[in-house]
Structures are given as structure tokens and as C-alpha cells.
Write an enzyme that holds these catalytic residues in place. Structure first.
Site, PDB file in Angstrom:
ATOM      1  N   ASP A   1       0.829  -1.149   0.013  1.00  0.00           N
ATOM      2  CA  ASP A   1       0.030  -0.085   0.014  1.00  0.00           C
ATOM      3  C   ASP A   1       0.814   1.331   0.086  1.00  0.00           C
ATOM      4  OD1 ASP A   1      -2.264  -1.794   0.053  1.00  0.00           O
ATOM      5  OD2 ASP A   1      -1.852  -1.895   2.371  1.00  0.00           O
TER       6      ASP A   1
ATOM      7  N   LYS B   1       1.566   2.181  -5.101  1.00  0.00           N
ATOM      8  CA  LYS B   1       2.691   1.786  -6.379  1.00  0.00           C
ATOM      9  C   LYS B   1       1.896   2.221  -7.763  1.00  0.00           C
ATOM     10  CE  LYS B   1       2.602  -2.249  -4.649  1.00  0.00           C
ATOM     11  NZ  LYS B   1       2.753  -2.419  -3.075  1.00  0.00           N
TER      12      LYS B   1
ATOM     13  N   GLY C   1      -4.340  -4.188  -4.203  1.00  0.00           N
ATOM     14  CA  GLY C   1      -5.317  -3.135  -4.514  1.00  0.00           C
ATOM     15  C   GLY C   1      -4.437  -1.994  -4.785  1.00  0.00           C
ATOM     16  N   HIS C   2      -4.757  -1.513  -6.152  1.00  0.00           N
ATOM     17  CA  HIS C   2      -4.071  -0.342  -6.557  1.00  0.00           C
ATOM     18  C   HIS C   2      -5.075   0.798  -6.736  1.00  0.00           C
ATOM     19  CE1 HIS C   2      -0.213  -2.226  -7.187  1.00  0.00           C
ATOM     20  NE2 HIS C   2      -0.545  -2.680  -8.539  1.00  0.00           N
TER      21      HIS C   2
ATOM     22  N   GLN D   1       1.670  -6.085  -2.843  1.00  0.00           N
ATOM     23  CA  GLN D   1       1.998  -6.193  -1.430  1.00  0.00           C
ATOM     24  C   GLN D   1       3.232  -5.729  -1.203  1.00  0.00           C
ATOM     25  OE1 GLN D   1       0.787  -9.472  -2.938  1.00  0.00           O
ATOM     26  NE2 GLN D   1      -0.883  -8.708  -2.495  1.00  0.00           N
TER      27      GLN D   1
HETATM   28  P1  IMP Z   1      -3.027 -12.765   2.076  1.00  0.00           P
HETATM   29  O1  IMP Z   1      -2.186 -12.024   1.289  1.00  0.00           O
HETATM   30  O2  IMP Z   1      -4.579 -12.420   1.806  1.00  0.00           O
HETATM   31  O3  IMP Z   1      -2.790 -14.165   2.224  1.00  0.00           O
HETATM   32  O4  IMP Z   1      -2.960 -11.814   3.542  1.00  0.00           O
HETATM   33  C1  IMP Z   1      -1.605 -12.161   4.240  1.00  0.00           C
HETATM   34  C2  IMP Z   1      -1.084 -10.859   4.648  1.00  0.00           C
HETATM   35  O5  IMP Z   1      -0.842 -10.008   3.667  1.00  0.00           O
HETATM   36  C3  IMP Z   1      -2.078 -10.021   5.598  1.00  0.00           C
HETATM   37  O6  IMP Z   1      -1.395  -9.676   6.572  1.00  0.00           O
HETATM   38  C4  IMP Z   1      -2.875  -9.034   4.571  1.00  0.00           C
HETATM   39  O7  IMP Z   1      -3.217  -8.044   5.269  1.00  0.00           O
HETATM   40  C5  IMP Z   1      -1.339  -8.812   3.840  1.00  0.00           C
HETATM   41  N1  IMP Z   1      -1.778  -8.091   2.413  1.00  0.00           N
HETATM   42  C6  IMP Z   1      -1.980  -8.818   1.487  1.00  0.00           C
HETATM   43  N2  IMP Z   1      -2.316  -8.192   0.351  1.00  0.00           N
HETATM   44  C7  IMP Z   1      -2.002  -6.881   0.662  1.00  0.00           C
HETATM   45  C8  IMP Z   1      -1.910  -5.661  -0.159  1.00  0.00           C
HETATM   46  O8  IMP Z   1      -2.118  -5.410  -1.168  1.00  0.00           O
HETATM   47  N3  IMP Z   1      -1.227  -4.531   0.975  1.00  0.00           N
HETATM   48  C9  IMP Z   1      -1.044  -4.717   2.303  1.00  0.00           C
HETATM   49  N4  IMP Z   1      -1.286  -5.844   2.514  1.00  0.00           N
HETATM   50  C10 IMP Z   1      -1.557  -7.010   2.333  1.00  0.00           C
END
Ligand code: IMP
Length: 427
Positions: free
Chosen positions: A13, A16, A40-41, A223
Site C-alpha cells: 500500500d 505503487k 489493491g491499486h 504487497q
Molecule cells: P493474504 O495475502 O490474503 O494471504 O494476507 C496475508 C497478509 O498480507 C495479511 O496481513 C494481509 O493484510 C497482507 N496483505 C495482502 N495483500 C496486501 C496488500 O496488497 N497490501 C497490504 N497488505 C496486504
């Protein structure tokens, strides 16, 4: 053959989408190499705001080919609805390419993600609940379903059977849930085959040929570095490799082809989900960063945890990704603070530690050591060059650059596409 990797240097977040979009016009291919619709962009183009979860942000640029690489996990229902949403707003999506080797997120992966989190109780990861972890687990266990499997009904049925064999035992006997019917899953997946067919391509070949032809290829990480399955704050991480190496494995482009690795760095820090976060703020300042920075997840709508800038993490991101540049985002959010604390090192069990500890236990005990930098009150959103920034904002940027170990080549001073200061060109 410019091949640029753009990735999150913190916990995701970092903004990007804005950085990718800035380069959009000069980039021929934008490639996602890992993750799925957990990303999420938010991209602002003119007065239009687009929230993308799975599609590469290059989809909004008419001259760019967006690519979903083999390292991505694809939920077909999400992909198709994201495509039709863009089509309704007049965006042409016909150039999209999807690797036949990308793995598919099925409804049972989403179910397993949710029940596992519930079962973990207070030890939960705080996942996005999109089925990401279980899909990657199946990939590694060699019981995954790939995009190419949609085009062979017999193989697809065998693979779904193999995948559900153990899962149904687990769902019924351990989690007290109903078993998932194989035929229903196969039928649903086959229903996507025709709609996805125009996009499926040998993306490894396409990308390598593009680089041979001197095209500009941008690899867009989802991520962030600290959420990397190998290099992040395990187990509070995602199940893929957002770090630079992931761009190679997740796309089939070799490391010798990568020319630049750009880390997106927020001028403060945020995190979603559970896990250690040394500079997290629980006071008024944290609430103000959340409010001013609009720190709410694009994917989950969850409030983000907020804290001051952490230079230890930025240095770690430089090292583990081999960063050549930083893109500093959201500097404008810090306008108005008289003093801005920056974490320069940690105190762990009474000792000063300059680098990220490799031990999880130590990291959980890390207390930030802050240096206060003087703030500024002038509006910086109209600044077009570094010289337009107030002196204290310039000094803040210079201090971050020095502590973080790579040059800051661009600065985001507002959410709009043109609210960016370019210092060194990325191309
Ligand atoms: P998962 O990717 O849904 O398995 O979540 C694993 C961890 O990564 C959790 O703490 C989510 O909140 C975090 N996470 C997954 N995608 C994002 C992102 O795009 N931005 C920030 N945190 C993320």
C-alpha cells in the site's frame, strides 16, 4: 532492453499504482508477477479514480500491454468482473495477456482461507480472505489448477478430484463444514474457459521477445517487501515473493535482463493485518496519519495501522531487493507537523541495533529509536521540482535518502497523476 521492477519497500500500500501510471506512457508491457486479488491499486487518471485488484495498472494506458505472469494466482470471477467494469467505463482491455501457467483461485481456496483463519483464532494472520495462501499451498503441493487446465476437461476433473480429496476430509472432519462437490467446481471452472481464452498466451516467450526488441517492460509487484514469504515478517506475510527475485520466477525473465529495481516508499509507514510493526502509533498522530493519508485498504476496506517512517526497514528493502532507486510517496500527508519523528535504529533488550534483526523474537521486541526532523506547514501539492519544496521538506527527503541507502528519484506530493516530482528519470 529496459526491464524495470517496481515493488513495495514496506508492508504494501505504498502507492505503487501512481508510480506505475507515471511511467505508463513510456512502458510497452506491465507485468504482474505474484499475488492475486489481495492487492489493491488506486490509480487516478484525470478526474477518474480506478481501484484495481488483479489487473496490472498498465491496463489503463492505451499503448501498453498488460500481462498476468505465471507467478500470479488468478480468481477468474474477479478477473472477469474487473474487466467488464473497465469495459463499461470505456477502457479497452483486449490487449491483456494471461500466462497459461498461472494458478487458479477456486471457490474452495477461498473457503479454506476463511475457515483456516477462523480456526487460528487469536493467532490468525489477518489475510484478505481471497484464497491466496491456500492456492499457493496447492501449487507447492502440486495439486494446483492452472489456467491451461481449463482447456482439458478430463485433466481438470482429475486435478480437482486430487485437490478436493484431502480438503473435503479436512472441511468435514476438522472444520465441521459441508464437503465441496467436484462436479460443481469443474462446471464453474469450465464456464470461464471460453471467456478467458482470448487472453491466454505464452507470456514467457512474449516478454523475452519484447526485451530483445528493446521494448520497455515494467514488472509490478503486489504487497511489499516485508510481506514476502521468504524475506518478510514470517508468518505474518503473504504467500508469494513480492521482492525483486519474484519478478524473475513469476514471469520467466532472467535476472540478467533486469535493469532497474525501484522501491516504492511511503513517507511514513502503514500495515494491514497482524504482525510486528515497531513504529506503529496508537495515539492522535496515528489517527491523523490514517485520516489525512486516507489509510483504508482498497481491497478489504480495513483501516490500516499507521506509524512513522522506519529507516531500518527501508535499508533492509534496499538490500534484499538490490534497489537502484526509491519513489517516495505521500510526502504531502506529513504537511503540518512541527516535528516529524523518524526511526533510525531499534533498541532490542537494551542494545542499539542498526539493521533488521533476522530473529522473529528480536523483531517482536524491537523498540524504535527516533530522531525528530523539523516539519513544514506550506502546501506542497503544487510543487513541480525538488527546489519548489520548502527547505524542511527537502531536508526530510534528503535525510530519508541518506538513511535508506538508495537515491530518491521521484516524490509523490498528492494523489493526482501529475502531483509527482521527478528527480531522475526511470528510463
Ligand atoms: P493474504 O495475502 O490474503 O494471504 O494476507 C496475508 C497478509 O498480507 C495479511 O496481513 C494481509 O493484510 C497482507 N496483505 C495482502 N495483500 C496486501 C496488500 O496488497 N497490501 C497490504 N497488505 C496486504
Amino acid at each position: 532492453m529496459p526491464a524495470l521492477v517496481l515493488l513495495g519497500a514496506q508492508w504494501g500500500d505504498e502507492g505503487k499504482g501512481k508510480a506505475t501510471d507515471l511511467l505508463g506512457g513510456s512502458v510497452d508491457y506491465v507485468v504482474r508477477y505474484q499475488g492475486g486479488n489481495n492487492a489493491g491499486h488506486t490509480v487516478v487518471v484525470g478526474d477518474q479514480k480506478y481501484a484495481l485488484h488483479l489487473l496490472p495498472s498498465g491496463i489503463l494506458s492505451p499503448t501498453c500491454v498488460p500481462v498476468i505472469g505465471n507467478g500470479v494466482v488468478v480468481d477468474p470471477s474477479v478477473l472477469l468482473s474487473e474487466l467488464s467494469g473497465l469495459n463499461e467505463r470505456g477502457v479497452d482491455t483486449s490487449k491483456l495477456m494471461i500466462s497459461g501457467n498461472a494458478h487458479i483461485i477456486t471457490p474452495y481456496h477461498v473457503t479454506v482461507d476463511k475457515v483456516t483463519e477462523r480456526f487460528l483464532g487469536k493467532r490468525k494472520i489477518g489475510t484478505t480472505g481471497r484464497g491466496i495462501g491456500p492456492t499457493y499451498a496447492d501449487k507447492i503441493n502440486r495439486v494446483g489448477i492452472r489456467v491451461q487446465d481449463l482447456y482439458d476437461e478430463s485433466i481438470l476433473t482429475q486435478k480437482v478430484e486430487a485437490a478436493l480429496d484431502v480438503k473435503n476430509q479436512m472441511l468435514t472432519k476438522l472444520y465441521n463444514r459441508r464437503a465441496i462437490a467436484i462436479e460443481q467446481v469443474v462446471e464453474e471452472l469450465l464456464g470461464y474457459a471460453e471467456k478467458l481464452a482470448p487472453y491466454v498466451a505464452d507470456t514467457v516467450l512474449v516478454l523475452n521477445q519484447a526485451l530483445e526488441e528493446d521494448k520497455v517492460v515494467l514488472f509490478e509487484g503486489g504487497q511489499g517487501t516485508l510481506l514476502d514469504i521468504d524475506h518478510g515478517t514470517y508468518p505474518f506475510v503473504t504467500s508469494s515473493n513480492p521482492t525483486a527475485g519474484g519478478a524473475c520466477t513469476g514471469s520467466g525473465v532472467g535476472p540478467t535482463k533486469i535493469t532497474r529495481v525501484i522501491g516504492i516508499l511511503k513517507a511514513y509507514t502503514t500495515r494491514v493485518g497482524a504482525g510486528p510493526f515497531p513504529t506503529e502509533l496508537f495515539d492522535e498522530d496515528g489517527a491523523a496519519l490514517r485520516r489525512i493519508g486516507g489509510e483504508r485498504g482498497v481491497t478489504t476496506g480495513r483501516d490500516r495501522r499507521c506509524g512513522w517512517f522506519d529507516a531500518v526497514i527501508a535499508r533492509y528493502a534496499t538490500r534484499v531487493n538490490g534497489l537502484t532507486d526509491f519513489f517516495l510517496t505521500k510526502l504531502d500527508v506529513l504537511t503540518g507537523w512541527e516535528q516529524i519523528p523518524v526511526c533510525v535504529a531499534y533498541e532490542i533488550d537494551g542494545k542499539r541495533v542498526e539493521e533488521l534483526p533476522y530473529s522473529q523474537t528480536d523483531f517482536h521486541h524491537a523498540k524504535p529509536i527516533y530522531e525528530n526532523l523539523p516539519g513544514w506547514s506550506e502546501d506542497i501539492t503544487k510543487a513541480k521540482s525538488f527546489a519548489d519544496l520548502p527547505k524542511n521538506a527537502q531536508d526530510y527527503v534528503k535525510a530519508l535518502e541518506e538513511m535508506s541507502g538508495a537515491p530518491i528519484s521521484a516524490i509523490g506530493v498528492g494523489p493526482g497523476r501529475d502531483e509527482t516530482i521527478e528527480i531522475n528519470s526511470f528510463l
